[in-house]
Write a protein that holds these residues in place. Structure first.
Motif, mmCIF file in Angstrom:
data_model
loop_
_atom_site.group_PDB
_atom_site.id
_atom_site.type_symbol
_atom_site.label_atom_id
_atom_site.label_comp_id
_atom_site.label_asym_id
_atom_site.label_seq_id
_atom_site.Cartn_x
_atom_site.Cartn_y
_atom_site.Cartn_z
ATOM 1 N N GLY A 8 0.832 -1.209 0.000
ATOM 2 C CA GLY A 8 0.000 0.000 0.000
ATOM 3 C C GLY A 8 0.860 1.249 0.000
ATOM 4 N N ASN A 9 0.822 1.981 -1.106
ATOM 5 C CA ASN A 9 1.584 3.226 -1.244
ATOM 6 C C ASN A 9 0.685 4.389 -0.852
ATOM 7 N N TRP A 10 0.958 4.955 0.326
ATOM 8 C CA TRP A 10 0.096 6.037 0.818
ATOM 9 C C TRP A 10 0.360 7.362 0.107
ATOM 10 N N LYS A 11 1.458 7.442 -0.640
ATOM 11 C CA LYS A 11 1.853 8.721 -1.266
ATOM 12 C C LYS A 11 1.906 9.814 -0.189
ATOM 13 N N MET A 12 1.497 11.034 -0.500
ATOM 14 C CA MET A 12 1.604 12.123 0.491
ATOM 15 C C MET A 12 0.262 12.312 1.192
ATOM 16 N N GLY A 93 11.330 4.526 -8.662
ATOM 17 C CA GLY A 93 10.842 4.804 -10.013
ATOM 18 C C GLY A 93 9.343 4.833 -10.162
ATOM 19 N N HIS A 94 8.627 5.178 -9.096
ATOM 20 C CA HIS A 94 7.173 5.361 -9.268
ATOM 21 C C HIS A 94 6.944 6.394 -10.375
ATOM 22 N N SER A 95 5.889 6.207 -11.140
ATOM 23 C CA SER A 95 5.673 7.092 -12.309
ATOM 24 C C SER A 95 5.525 8.552 -11.899
ATOM 25 N N GLU A 96 5.048 8.794 -10.672
ATOM 26 C CA GLU A 96 4.937 10.200 -10.242
ATOM 27 C C GLU A 96 6.317 10.819 -10.070
ATOM 28 N N ARG A 97 7.279 10.034 -9.636
ATOM 29 C CA ARG A 97 8.656 10.553 -9.516
ATOM 30 C C ARG A 97 9.316 10.637 -10.893
ATOM 31 N N TYR A 165 4.462 -3.411 -12.350
ATOM 32 C CA TYR A 165 4.007 -2.856 -13.635
ATOM 33 C C TYR A 165 2.816 -1.954 -13.345
ATOM 34 N N GLU A 166 2.983 -0.676 -13.635
ATOM 35 C CA GLU A 166 1.918 0.288 -13.365
ATOM 36 C C GLU A 166 1.700 1.166 -14.594
ATOM 37 N N PRO A 167 0.737 0.809 -15.439
ATOM 38 C CA PRO A 167 0.452 1.677 -16.582
ATOM 39 C C PRO A 167 0.026 3.048 -16.065
ATOM 40 N N TRP A 169 -1.606 5.407 -17.260
ATOM 41 C CA TRP A 169 -2.997 5.770 -17.545
ATOM 42 C C TRP A 169 -3.993 5.130 -16.576
ATOM 43 N N ALA A 170 -3.527 4.195 -15.765
ATOM 44 C CA ALA A 170 -4.436 3.525 -14.832
ATOM 45 C C ALA A 170 -4.212 3.971 -13.385
ATOM 46 N N ILE A 171 -3.218 4.839 -13.162
ATOM 47 C CA ILE A 171 -2.902 5.224 -11.782
ATOM 48 C C ILE A 171 -3.772 6.389 -11.340
ATOM 49 N N GLY A 172 -4.584 6.125 -10.314
ATOM 50 C CA GLY A 172 -5.421 7.179 -9.740
ATOM 51 C C GLY A 172 -6.516 7.667 -10.676
ATOM 52 N N TYR A 209 0.984 -5.794 -10.025
ATOM 53 C CA TYR A 209 0.236 -4.884 -10.897
ATOM 54 C C TYR A 209 -0.231 -3.679 -10.068
ATOM 55 N N GLY A 210 -0.139 -2.495 -10.623
ATOM 56 C CA GLY A 210 -0.650 -1.295 -9.953
ATOM 57 C C GLY A 210 -1.418 -0.425 -10.913
ATOM 58 N N GLY A 211 -2.522 0.118 -10.432
ATOM 59 C CA GLY A 211 -3.336 1.014 -11.256
ATOM 60 C C GLY A 211 -4.801 0.781 -10.951
ATOM 61 N N SER A 212 -5.334 1.576 -10.015
ATOM 62 C CA SER A 212 -6.760 1.517 -9.664
ATOM 63 C C SER A 212 -7.234 0.123 -9.241
ATOM 64 N N VAL A 213 -6.367 -0.597 -8.519
ATOM 65 C CA VAL A 213 -6.823 -1.883 -7.953
ATOM 66 C C VAL A 213 -7.739 -1.572 -6.773
ATOM 67 N N LEU A 231 0.433 -3.245 -6.255
ATOM 68 C CA LEU A 231 0.883 -2.022 -5.591
ATOM 69 C C LEU A 231 -0.336 -1.103 -5.612
ATOM 70 N N ILE A 232 -0.814 -0.772 -4.419
ATOM 71 C CA ILE A 232 -2.125 -0.140 -4.302
ATOM 72 C C ILE A 232 -1.961 1.296 -3.822
ATOM 73 N N GLY A 233 -2.560 2.249 -4.513
ATOM 74 C CA GLY A 233 -2.514 3.642 -4.081
ATOM 75 C C GLY A 233 -3.761 3.987 -3.281
ATOM 76 N N GLY A 234 -4.726 4.599 -3.948
ATOM 77 C CA GLY A 234 -5.938 5.107 -3.273
ATOM 78 C C GLY A 234 -6.599 4.118 -2.320
ATOM 79 N N ALA A 235 -6.732 2.873 -2.745
ATOM 80 C CA ALA A 235 -7.460 1.901 -1.918
ATOM 81 C C ALA A 235 -6.647 1.425 -0.714
HETATM 82 C C1 PEP Z 1 0.065 3.857 -7.318
HETATM 83 O O1 PEP Z 1 0.196 5.045 -7.066
HETATM 84 O O2 PEP Z 1 1.063 3.124 -7.269
HETATM 85 C C2 PEP Z 1 -1.263 3.388 -7.673
HETATM 86 C C3 PEP Z 1 -1.360 2.226 -8.249
HETATM 87 O O3 PEP Z 1 -2.323 4.214 -7.386
HETATM 88 P P1 PEP Z 1 -3.893 3.856 -7.520
HETATM 89 O O4 PEP Z 1 -4.091 2.502 -6.894
HETATM 90 O O5 PEP Z 1 -4.588 4.949 -6.745
HETATM 91 O O6 PEP Z 1 -4.202 3.865 -8.956
#
Ligand code: PEP
Length: 249
Positions: A8-12, A93-97, A165-167, A169-172, A209-213, A231-235
């Motif tokens: 779980g990636n809490w980001k900021m 190497g998160h795509s935001e960085r 693997y985090e496309p 276009w699917a992140i957040g 896999y990461g991207g809106s899971v 790899l989970i962001g928002g959830a």
């Molecule tokens: C992420 O930031 O790594 C990510 C996958 O975010 P989200 O789950 O919110 O798309």
């Protein structure tokens, strides 16, 4: 065989108090799941997160590390410091960085090495933008990210690494890659690794896999042969949702 992982990636997000509460909720809700759970809060929370989870099966990771060892790098946090706070993992190497801090594959390769030298497991992120996918360049982009970011590693080092693997276009965005799209590219990543390091090494590496899971789609995505978790962001910011995702195997 390779580990299933939900990170779980809490980001900021989350104040220290809110963070402590969320970790406690996760610890109280989770019961032995079939995966390694990793919580990845902001730097400032790492020590306390490690204190709270030290007698549990939950691991703590950082969201980034410096490419430098130590010294006059104001605002940076080294892999050694992250290790000394009790962490086991670090995202590199998160795509935001990559996008907001212009982090190149070559810089990320140095960060991956910093992580490994300090006995941290790097979670190396790769993935294409929407433009690259629409131009049918996703395989080529991901291949270059993997080659330039990871292929200086020894066999032992790559076995101690995780790939996400985090496309982009699917992140957040709420848009998830379909389970078949995820499997296709995960399998491709494993093939590239097998070509370089051999199939038995490739079979040992967890590819997330990461991207809106979310709880509603985790099970279908995790069921794919080459998807070893997420790899989970928002959830990951809600204990109930995050735990539900960890049950998706
Ligand atoms: C992420 O930031 O790594 C990510 C996958 O975010 P989200 O789950 O919110 O798309």
């Amino acid at each position: 065989m390779r580990k299933n992982i939900v990170a779980g990636n809490w980001k900021m997000n989350k104040s220290l108090e809110e963070g402590k509460t969320l970790i406690s909720e996760i610890m109280n809700t989770q019961n032995s799941s079939d995966c390694q759970i990793i919580i990845i809060p902001p730097f400032i929370h790492l020590s306390v997160a490690n204190e709270i989870t030290c007698n549990s099966n939950i691991a703590i990771g950082a969201q980034d590390c410096s490419a430098n060892q130590s010294g006059a790098y104001t605002g940076e946090v080294s892999a050694q410091m992250i290790k000394s706070a009790g962490c086991q993992y670090v995202i590199v190497g998160h795509s935001e960085r990559r996008a907001m801090h212009n982090e190149s594959n070559n810089l990320l390769n140095i960060k991956v090495n910093q992580a490994l030298e300090n006995k941290l497991t790097p979670i190396y992120c790769c993935g294409e933008t929407l433009e690259e996918r629409e131009a049918n360049r996703h395989f080529e982009v991901v291949k270059q990210q993997i080659q330039e970011g990871l292929f200086t590693l020894t066999e032992e080092q790559i076995k101690n690494s995780v790939i996400a693997y985090e496309p982009v276009w699917a992140i957040g965005t709420g848009k998830t890659a379909s389970a078949d799209q995820a499997q296709e590219i995960h399998n491709y990543i494993r093939t590239i690794i097998a070509d370089k390091y051999g199939n038995s090494v490739a079979q040992e590496i967890s590819i997330l896999y990461g991207g809106s899971v979310k709880p509603q789609n985790a099970q279908e995505i995790f069921a794919k042969e080459d998807v070893d978790g997420g790899l989970i962001g928002g959830a990951s910011l809600k204990a109930e949702d995050f735990i539900a995702i960890t049950k998706g195997f």
